[in-house]
Design an enzyme around this catalytic site. Structure first.
Site, mmCIF file in Angstrom:
data_model
loop_
_atom_site.group_PDB
_atom_site.id
_atom_site.type_symbol
_atom_site.label_atom_id
_atom_site.label_comp_id
_atom_site.label_asym_id
_atom_site.label_seq_id
_atom_site.Cartn_x
_atom_site.Cartn_y
_atom_site.Cartn_z
ATOM 1 N N GLY A 84 0.800 -1.211 0.000
ATOM 2 C CA GLY A 84 0.000 0.000 0.000
ATOM 3 C C GLY A 84 0.836 1.265 0.000
ATOM 4 O O GLY A 84 2.064 1.232 0.027
ATOM 5 N N ILE A 86 0.482 5.662 1.268
ATOM 6 C CA ILE A 86 0.556 6.424 2.511
ATOM 7 C C ILE A 86 -0.792 6.446 3.217
ATOM 8 O O ILE A 86 -1.848 6.492 2.576
ATOM 9 C CB ILE A 86 1.050 7.864 2.235
ATOM 10 N N ILE A 155 -6.296 -0.959 4.648
ATOM 11 C CA ILE A 155 -5.723 -2.278 4.907
ATOM 12 C C ILE A 155 -4.408 -2.400 4.162
ATOM 13 O O ILE A 155 -4.324 -2.092 2.974
ATOM 14 C CB ILE A 155 -6.689 -3.400 4.482
ATOM 15 N N GLY A 156 -3.371 -2.814 4.870
ATOM 16 C CA GLY A 156 -2.064 -3.060 4.274
ATOM 17 C C GLY A 156 -1.385 -4.182 5.036
ATOM 18 O O GLY A 156 -1.315 -4.140 6.267
ATOM 19 N N GLY A 167 -1.827 -4.629 9.108
ATOM 20 C CA GLY A 167 -3.238 -5.013 9.165
ATOM 21 C C GLY A 167 -4.191 -3.939 8.702
ATOM 22 O O GLY A 167 -4.155 -3.527 7.552
ATOM 23 N N CYS A 185 -3.732 6.716 0.717
ATOM 24 C CA CYS A 185 -3.512 5.470 -0.015
ATOM 25 C C CYS A 185 -3.157 5.729 -1.481
ATOM 26 O O CYS A 185 -3.325 4.862 -2.338
ATOM 27 C CB CYS A 185 -4.720 4.540 0.087
#
Length: 226
Positions: A84, A86, A155-156, A167, A185
């Protein structure tokens, strides 16, 4: 399988990142030694002081102000090893870091990420919010296919040998002005939102935690316990 739950309260990001890494390394070590897992892992729930994190594939230009200005605002900044781009973590946001052995649970990485998304979708539905997914964009969204698309949960995840870390981050009562300093993101044309903004409810994280834990437990088919 069982998953141990740790409520970390409020914790600085760097300290929590170190704890994640230690648990992640321990889990990988057990796998390399072919030791049968006593549990499928741990779930850390935490609230961070203001911090921006940039994933390994993220672009630094998605931070819209200098890092020095962030420090003046009382925020910190980290380059990290999740997927992902930022995002922001801060007060009023429920952050979850599942350190899990997906092989012990019996699922793959894509199913796991979809499981995290589904747990959040069900959690916000509990408060009357209809949310879903957007093709090609992780996380949980409202009005995902419309010009009014806005993300309520980022979510990443990082994984190695089916062990996960990092998470999700669910905006409960987060001050959304923090997101004005970034392209969340990596998106320039989509917004962010929170449970509070959508419903007018000023919920404590303590109210939301059991709802989310129950949904995670059901979807991943694990028993989450303290």
């Amino acid at each position: 399988m069982k998953v141990l739950y740790r409520d970390l309260g409020t914790m600085e990001y760097a300290r929590c990142w170190q704890l994640q890494q230690e648990l992640f390394d321990q889990r990988l070590k057990r796998k390399s030694e072919h030791l049968s897992p006593e549990t499928a892992g741990e779930l850390l729930l935490v609230e961070h002081p203001p911090v921006y994190t940039l994933g390994k594939s993220g672009k630094s230009e998605n931070l819209l102000i200098p890092e020095a200005m962030l420090r003046e605002l009382g925020a910190t900044f980290f380059h990290i090893d999740r997927g992902g781009d930022i995002t922001f973590h801060g007060p009023g946001q429920l952050v979850g870091y599942p350190i899990l052995d997906l092989e012990a649970i019996g699922i793959g990485l894509r199913t796991y990420i979809e499981g995290l998304e589904e747990a959040v979708i069900r959690t916000v539905a509990h408060y009357g919010i209809t949310a879903g997914r957007v093709a090609g964009a992780s996380g949980v969204w409202l009005d995902g296919e419309k010009s009014s698309a806005r993300k309520i949960c980022a979510i990443g995840v990082r994984s190695s040998r089916f062990v996960t870390m990092h998470g999700f981050a669910l905006n409960v009562t987060t001050d959304l002005r923090w997101f004005d300093r970034i392209n969340p993101c990596g998106f320039k044309d989509r917004g962010v939102t929170s449970i509070e903004k959508e419903t007018g409810l000023t919920l404590s994280l303590e109210e939301v935690k059991p709802v989310l834990i129950n949904n995670l437990s059901e979807i991943l088919n694990v028993k989450i316990y303290k």
